[in-house]
Write a protein that holds these residues in place. Structure first.
Motif, mmCIF file in Angstrom:
data_model
loop_
_atom_site.group_PDB
_atom_site.id
_atom_site.type_symbol
_atom_site.label_atom_id
_atom_site.label_comp_id
_atom_site.label_asym_id
_atom_site.label_seq_id
_atom_site.Cartn_x
_atom_site.Cartn_y
_atom_site.Cartn_z
ATOM 1 N N LYS A 1 12.873 50.870 29.677
ATOM 2 C CA LYS A 1 13.428 51.748 30.729
ATOM 3 C C LYS A 1 14.900 51.450 30.964
ATOM 4 O O LYS A 1 15.702 52.359 31.157
ATOM 5 N N ASP A 2 15.274 50.183 30.932
ATOM 6 C CA ASP A 2 16.678 49.812 31.139
ATOM 7 C C ASP A 2 17.539 50.256 29.965
ATOM 8 O O ASP A 2 18.653 50.747 30.150
ATOM 9 N N GLU A 3 17.020 50.106 28.764
ATOM 10 C CA GLU A 3 17.787 50.471 27.573
ATOM 11 C C GLU A 3 17.958 51.981 27.441
ATOM 12 O O GLU A 3 19.000 52.457 27.040
ATOM 13 N N LEU A 4 16.901 52.725 27.786
ATOM 14 C CA LEU A 4 16.936 54.179 27.636
ATOM 15 C C LEU A 4 17.425 54.901 28.888
ATOM 16 O O LEU A 4 17.669 56.104 28.849
ATOM 17 N N LYS A 5 17.512 54.170 30.004
ATOM 18 C CA LYS A 5 17.858 54.766 31.306
ATOM 19 C C LYS A 5 16.816 55.809 31.721
ATOM 20 O O LYS A 5 17.131 56.867 32.238
ATOM 21 N N PHE A 6 15.551 55.471 31.465
ATOM 22 C CA PHE A 6 14.415 56.313 31.839
ATOM 23 C C PHE A 6 13.719 55.677 33.040
ATOM 24 O O PHE A 6 13.860 54.486 33.296
ATOM 25 N N GLU A 7 12.930 56.456 33.740
ATOM 26 C CA GLU A 7 12.071 55.941 34.793
ATOM 27 C C GLU A 7 10.780 55.436 34.152
ATOM 28 O O GLU A 7 10.254 56.071 33.243
ATOM 29 N N HIS A 8 10.291 54.299 34.623
ATOM 30 C CA HIS A 8 9.008 53.768 34.137
ATOM 31 C C HIS A 8 7.935 54.199 35.123
ATOM 32 O O HIS A 8 7.966 53.816 36.283
ATOM 33 N N ILE A 9 6.982 54.973 34.638
ATOM 34 C CA ILE A 9 5.885 55.444 35.469
ATOM 35 C C ILE A 9 4.611 54.749 35.016
ATOM 36 O O ILE A 9 4.030 55.099 33.985
ATOM 37 N N SER A 10 4.203 53.754 35.774
ATOM 38 C CA SER A 10 2.942 53.075 35.507
ATOM 39 C C SER A 10 1.865 53.752 36.336
ATOM 40 O O SER A 10 1.888 53.678 37.564
ATOM 41 N N THR A 11 0.952 54.415 35.650
ATOM 42 C CA THR A 11 -0.108 55.072 36.417
ATOM 43 C C THR A 11 -0.970 54.038 37.130
ATOM 44 O O THR A 11 -1.466 54.298 38.221
ATOM 45 N N GLY A 12 -1.115 52.850 36.542
ATOM 46 C CA GLY A 12 -1.865 51.788 37.209
ATOM 47 C C GLY A 12 -1.201 51.379 38.514
ATOM 48 O O GLY A 12 -1.854 51.260 39.553
ATOM 49 N N ASP A 13 0.140 51.168 38.476
ATOM 50 C CA ASP A 13 0.866 50.814 39.701
ATOM 51 C C ASP A 13 0.773 51.931 40.726
ATOM 52 O O ASP A 13 0.594 51.680 41.915
ATOM 53 N N ARG A 14 0.904 53.173 40.250
ATOM 54 C CA ARG A 14 0.838 54.309 41.180
ATOM 55 C C ARG A 14 -0.553 54.406 41.805
ATOM 56 O O ARG A 14 -0.689 54.652 43.003
ATOM 57 N N CYS A 15 -1.580 54.179 40.994
ATOM 58 C CA CYS A 15 -2.947 54.205 41.530
ATOM 59 C C CYS A 15 -3.139 53.098 42.568
ATOM 60 O O CYS A 15 -3.732 53.325 43.624
ATOM 61 N N ARG A 16 -2.608 51.896 42.278
ATOM 62 C CA ARG A 16 -2.713 50.797 43.244
ATOM 63 C C ARG A 16 -1.979 51.136 44.539
ATOM 64 O O ARG A 16 -2.457 50.828 45.633
ATOM 65 N N LEU A 17 -0.819 51.797 44.440
ATOM 66 C CA LEU A 17 -0.073 52.210 45.622
ATOM 67 C C LEU A 17 -0.869 53.225 46.444
ATOM 68 O O LEU A 17 -0.940 53.129 47.674
ATOM 69 N N GLU A 18 -1.472 54.173 45.758
ATOM 70 C CA GLU A 18 -2.292 55.175 46.452
ATOM 71 C C GLU A 18 -3.461 54.495 47.170
ATOM 72 O O GLU A 18 -3.790 54.834 48.301
ATOM 73 N N LYS A 19 -4.069 53.498 46.502
ATOM 74 C CA LYS A 19 -5.195 52.779 47.118
ATOM 75 C C LYS A 19 -4.707 51.933 48.297
ATOM 76 O O LYS A 19 -5.342 51.918 49.356
ATOM 77 N N GLN A 20 -3.593 51.248 48.117
ATOM 78 C CA GLN A 20 -3.046 50.408 49.175
ATOM 79 C C GLN A 20 -2.705 51.229 50.424
ATOM 80 O O GLN A 20 -2.936 50.801 51.547
ATOM 81 N N ASN A 21 -2.155 52.425 50.199
ATOM 82 C CA ASN A 21 -1.793 53.301 51.312
ATOM 83 C C ASN A 21 -2.985 54.085 51.851
ATOM 84 O O ASN A 21 -2.834 54.888 52.764
#
Length: 187
Positions: free
Chosen positions: A22-42
């Motif tokens: 992500k740093d080399e390409l200047k892209f956003e990193h979208i981890s569906t696992g992290d997003r799912c954990r955030l949805e569960k946490q919230n």
């Protein structure tokens, strides 16, 4: 916006490679696992549904993931590109992704598949459980279940993707730097 997909079995180092790229390409990193954990946490509605599946090591149903992924694309529409980590995991999700990408006038660049033998995955899972504070990493039976789900659902999805998108498979054994070099040389 270009989409790069990083796939492979659990504990193969997908997230690590995504963070580097992500740093080399200047892209956003979208981890569906992290997003799912955030949805569960919230404790969002979708997060509560996901909890019931993920805590058993099962995949979240495709329809829920399609809705979540559509939201993720909309949230990142102005990004230079995104690196997808953990999606798609099933053949229907491959079709959902292709449909969403087409409907939003986006393109998938490449799919990077990191391949690691099962014995090594289990070693990495144990090590991550010792260093991570993730609830879902603490149960060794979940590690094996995740690998089995990958073999029964995601590996066939990767094979299916090969008929639709360019998929490059890389040996996930070696140092992080060696694996990164293999991937970067192909980009």
């Amino acid at each position: 916006m270009e989409i790069l997909i990083i796939t492979g079995p659990p504990y193969s180092g997908k997230g690590t490679q995504c963070e580097i790229l992500k740093d080399e390409l200047k892209f956003e990193h979208i981890s569906t696992g992290d997003r799912c954990r955030l949805e569960k946490q919230n404790e969002t509605e979708i997060g509560k549904i996901m909890s019931r599946y993920e805590e058993k090591g099962d995949l979240v149903p495709d329809t829920i993931m399609k809705n979540l992924f559509s939201n993720i694309l909309d949230e990142n529409i102005t990004a230079n590109g995104i690196i997808l980590d953990g999606y798609p995991r099933t053949e229907p999700q491959v079709n959902d992704l292709l449909e969403l990408v087409k409907s939003k006038n986006l393109k998938i660049g490449k799919v990077i598949n990191i391949d690691v033998p099962k014995e090594e995955l289990l070693k990495r899972a144990k090590k991550r459980a010792e260093t991570s504070n993730r609830k879902d990493d603490k149960d060794a039976s979940i590690h094996l279940k995740r690998i089995e789900v990958f073999e029964s659902s995601t590996r066939p999805a990767i094979e299916y993707m090969k008929s639709k998108i360019k998929v490059l498979t890389f040996d996930g054994m070696g140092t992080i730097e060696e694996i990164t070099k293999r991937i970067k040389d192909s980009l």
